[in-house]
Design a protein around this motif. Structure first.
Motif, PDB file in Angstrom:
ATOM      1  N   SER A  32       0.869  -1.166   0.000  1.00  0.00           N
ATOM      2  CA  SER A  32       0.000   0.000   0.000  1.00  0.00           C
ATOM      3  C   SER A  32       0.914   1.227   0.000  1.00  0.00           C
ATOM      4  O   SER A  32       1.984   1.216   0.616  1.00  0.00           O
ATOM      5  CB  SER A  32      -0.881   0.028   1.243  1.00  0.00           C
ATOM      6  OG  SER A  32      -1.767  -1.066   1.236  1.00  0.00           O
ATOM      7  N   VAL A  33       0.479   2.280  -0.681  1.00  0.00           N
ATOM      8  CA  VAL A  33       1.294   3.487  -0.767  1.00  0.00           C
ATOM      9  C   VAL A  33       0.449   4.706  -0.427  1.00  0.00           C
ATOM     10  O   VAL A  33      -0.779   4.684  -0.612  1.00  0.00           O
ATOM     11  CB  VAL A  33       1.902   3.648  -2.177  1.00  0.00           C
ATOM     12  CG1 VAL A  33       2.921   2.548  -2.436  1.00  0.00           C
ATOM     13  CG2 VAL A  33       0.821   3.620  -3.253  1.00  0.00           C
ATOM     14  N   ALA A  34       1.096   5.725   0.056  1.00  0.00           N
ATOM     15  CA  ALA A  34       0.349   6.904   0.485  1.00  0.00           C
ATOM     16  C   ALA A  34       1.227   8.146   0.442  1.00  0.00           C
ATOM     17  O   ALA A  34       2.452   8.057   0.395  1.00  0.00           O
ATOM     18  CB  ALA A  34      -0.180   6.697   1.903  1.00  0.00           C
ATOM     19  N   VAL A  47      -2.973  12.630   3.095  1.00  0.00           N
ATOM     20  CA  VAL A  47      -3.354  13.293   1.855  1.00  0.00           C
ATOM     21  C   VAL A  47      -4.062  12.305   0.914  1.00  0.00           C
ATOM     22  O   VAL A  47      -5.191  12.542   0.504  1.00  0.00           O
ATOM     23  CB  VAL A  47      -2.124  13.886   1.139  1.00  0.00           C
ATOM     24  CG1 VAL A  47      -2.526  14.470  -0.209  1.00  0.00           C
ATOM     25  CG2 VAL A  47      -1.452  14.934   2.006  1.00  0.00           C
ATOM     26  N   ALA A  48      -3.392  11.217   0.587  1.00  0.00           N
ATOM     27  CA  ALA A  48      -3.959  10.263  -0.368  1.00  0.00           C
ATOM     28  C   ALA A  48      -3.282   8.914  -0.189  1.00  0.00           C
ATOM     29  O   ALA A  48      -2.140   8.843   0.260  1.00  0.00           O
ATOM     30  CB  ALA A  48      -3.774  10.755  -1.805  1.00  0.00           C
ATOM     31  N   ALA A  49      -4.006   7.865  -0.544  1.00  0.00           N
ATOM     32  CA  ALA A  49      -3.451   6.520  -0.429  1.00  0.00           C
ATOM     33  C   ALA A  49      -4.036   5.609  -1.488  1.00  0.00           C
ATOM     34  O   ALA A  49      -5.135   5.839  -2.001  1.00  0.00           O
ATOM     35  CB  ALA A  49      -3.726   5.940   0.955  1.00  0.00           C
ATOM     36  N   MET A  50      -3.259   4.608  -1.812  1.00  0.00           N
ATOM     37  CA  MET A  50      -3.734   3.533  -2.674  1.00  0.00           C
ATOM     38  C   MET A  50      -3.480   2.230  -1.930  1.00  0.00           C
ATOM     39  O   MET A  50      -2.335   1.842  -1.692  1.00  0.00           O
ATOM     40  CB  MET A  50      -3.011   3.538  -4.021  1.00  0.00           C
ATOM     41  CG  MET A  50      -3.522   2.482  -4.980  1.00  0.00           C
ATOM     42  SD  MET A  50      -2.752   2.598  -6.617  1.00  0.00           S
ATOM     43  CE  MET A  50      -3.553   4.062  -7.261  1.00  0.00           C
ATOM     44  N   TRP A  51      -4.555   1.580  -1.541  1.00  0.00           N
ATOM     45  CA  TRP A  51      -4.445   0.369  -0.739  1.00  0.00           C
ATOM     46  C   TRP A  51      -3.945  -0.779  -1.608  1.00  0.00           C
ATOM     47  O   TRP A  51      -4.257  -0.859  -2.802  1.00  0.00           O
ATOM     48  CB  TRP A  51      -5.821   0.042  -0.154  1.00  0.00           C
ATOM     49  CG  TRP A  51      -5.797  -0.949   0.939  1.00  0.00           C
ATOM     50  CD1 TRP A  51      -4.866  -1.070   1.937  1.00  0.00           C
ATOM     51  CD2 TRP A  51      -6.766  -1.967   1.185  1.00  0.00           C
ATOM     52  NE1 TRP A  51      -5.198  -2.099   2.769  1.00  0.00           N
ATOM     53  CE2 TRP A  51      -6.358  -2.674   2.341  1.00  0.00           C
ATOM     54  CE3 TRP A  51      -7.941  -2.345   0.545  1.00  0.00           C
ATOM     55  CZ2 TRP A  51      -7.083  -3.724   2.866  1.00  0.00           C
ATOM     56  CZ3 TRP A  51      -8.672  -3.404   1.061  1.00  0.00           C
ATOM     57  CH2 TRP A  51      -8.228  -4.081   2.207  1.00  0.00           C
ATOM     58  N   ARG A  52      -3.181  -1.677  -0.983  1.00  0.00           N
ATOM     59  CA  ARG A  52      -2.532  -2.750  -1.738  1.00  0.00           C
ATOM     60  C   ARG A  52      -3.529  -3.712  -2.353  1.00  0.00           C
ATOM     61  O   ARG A  52      -3.256  -4.354  -3.365  1.00  0.00           O
ATOM     62  CB  ARG A  52      -1.575  -3.527  -0.824  1.00  0.00           C
ATOM     63  CG  ARG A  52      -2.237  -4.121   0.396  1.00  0.00           C
ATOM     64  CD  ARG A  52      -1.185  -4.681   1.364  1.00  0.00           C
ATOM     65  NE  ARG A  52      -1.809  -5.134   2.612  1.00  0.00           N
ATOM     66  CZ  ARG A  52      -2.315  -6.335   2.787  1.00  0.00           C
ATOM     67  NH1 ARG A  52      -2.291  -7.198   1.806  1.00  0.00           N
ATOM     68  NH2 ARG A  52      -2.847  -6.674   3.952  1.00  0.00           N
ATOM     69  N   ILE A 102      -3.540  -2.288   6.881  1.00  0.00           N
ATOM     70  CA  ILE A 102      -4.916  -2.768   6.873  1.00  0.00           C
ATOM     71  C   ILE A 102      -5.841  -1.596   6.592  1.00  0.00           C
ATOM     72  O   ILE A 102      -5.459  -0.437   6.755  1.00  0.00           O
ATOM     73  CB  ILE A 102      -5.286  -3.457   8.198  1.00  0.00           C
ATOM     74  CG1 ILE A 102      -5.083  -2.500   9.379  1.00  0.00           C
ATOM     75  CG2 ILE A 102      -4.453  -4.719   8.392  1.00  0.00           C
ATOM     76  CD1 ILE A 102      -5.516  -3.087  10.722  1.00  0.00           C
ATOM     77  N   LEU A 103      -7.065  -1.915   6.197  1.00  0.00           N
ATOM     78  CA  LEU A 103      -7.967  -0.863   5.736  1.00  0.00           C
ATOM     79  C   LEU A 103      -8.195   0.204   6.797  1.00  0.00           C
ATOM     80  O   LEU A 103      -8.300   1.388   6.490  1.00  0.00           O
ATOM     81  CB  LEU A 103      -9.288  -1.485   5.303  1.00  0.00           C
ATOM     82  CG  LEU A 103     -10.272  -0.544   4.616  1.00  0.00           C
ATOM     83  CD1 LEU A 103      -9.624   0.139   3.421  1.00  0.00           C
ATOM     84  CD2 LEU A 103     -11.524  -1.309   4.208  1.00  0.00           C
ATOM     85  N   SER A 104      -8.245  -0.199   8.046  1.00  0.00           N
ATOM     86  CA  SER A 104      -8.549   0.757   9.118  1.00  0.00           C
ATOM     87  C   SER A 104      -7.411   1.750   9.359  1.00  0.00           C
ATOM     88  O   SER A 104      -7.608   2.768  10.020  1.00  0.00           O
ATOM     89  CB  SER A 104      -8.866   0.011  10.411  1.00  0.00           C
ATOM     90  OG  SER A 104      -7.763  -0.755  10.821  1.00  0.00           O
TER      91      SER A 104
END
Length: 125
Positions: A32-34, A47-52, A102-104
């Motif tokens: 995951s990156v952010a 700011v922003a994230a892209m979950w794995r 994790i999503l949370s």
């Protein structure tokens, strides 16, 4: 994994800027990156994230519709396209990554173990 952020600079309100984050490691696509940012005297904020998983993207309300996070796994890079910049976007921007997010915690600094060194974005009015 090691992260190297770049692309910051001095721009005027209304301008656009793209930040890049180069990552080492052959399994970067599993991370995951952010992007987070920290303004002077303030705490680091999401700011922003892209979950794995599934490549879902998440944005802070303050940047939604103006910023876009993307990744190129072939090049091991993550980008943050920033449009319609405002003075309140002035901050040091950090890229972050983790394989176990994790999503949370996707919007939480605690969700990421690996951080780049930061790149300064200054938006003048």
């Amino acid at each position: 994994v090691q992260l190297q952020a770049s692309g910051g600079g001095l721009v005027q309100a209304g301008d656009s800027l793209t930040l890049s984050c180069a990552a080492s490691g052959r399994t970067f696509s599993s991370y995951s990156v952010a992007w987070f940012r920290q303004a002077p005297g303030k705490e680091r904020e999401f700011v922003a994230a892209m979950w794995r998983r599934e490549g879902r993207t998440y944005y802070a309300d303050s940047v939604k519709g103006r910023f876009t996070i993307s990744r190129d796994n072939a090049k091991n890079t993550v980008s943050l396209q920033m449009n319609s910049l405002i003075p309140e976007d002035t901050a040091v921007y950090y890229c972050a990554a983790d394989m176990r997010t994790i999503l949370s915690t996707v919007r939480d600094v605690r969700g990421y173990a690996y951080w780049g060194q930061g790149t300064l974005v200054t938006v003048s009015s």
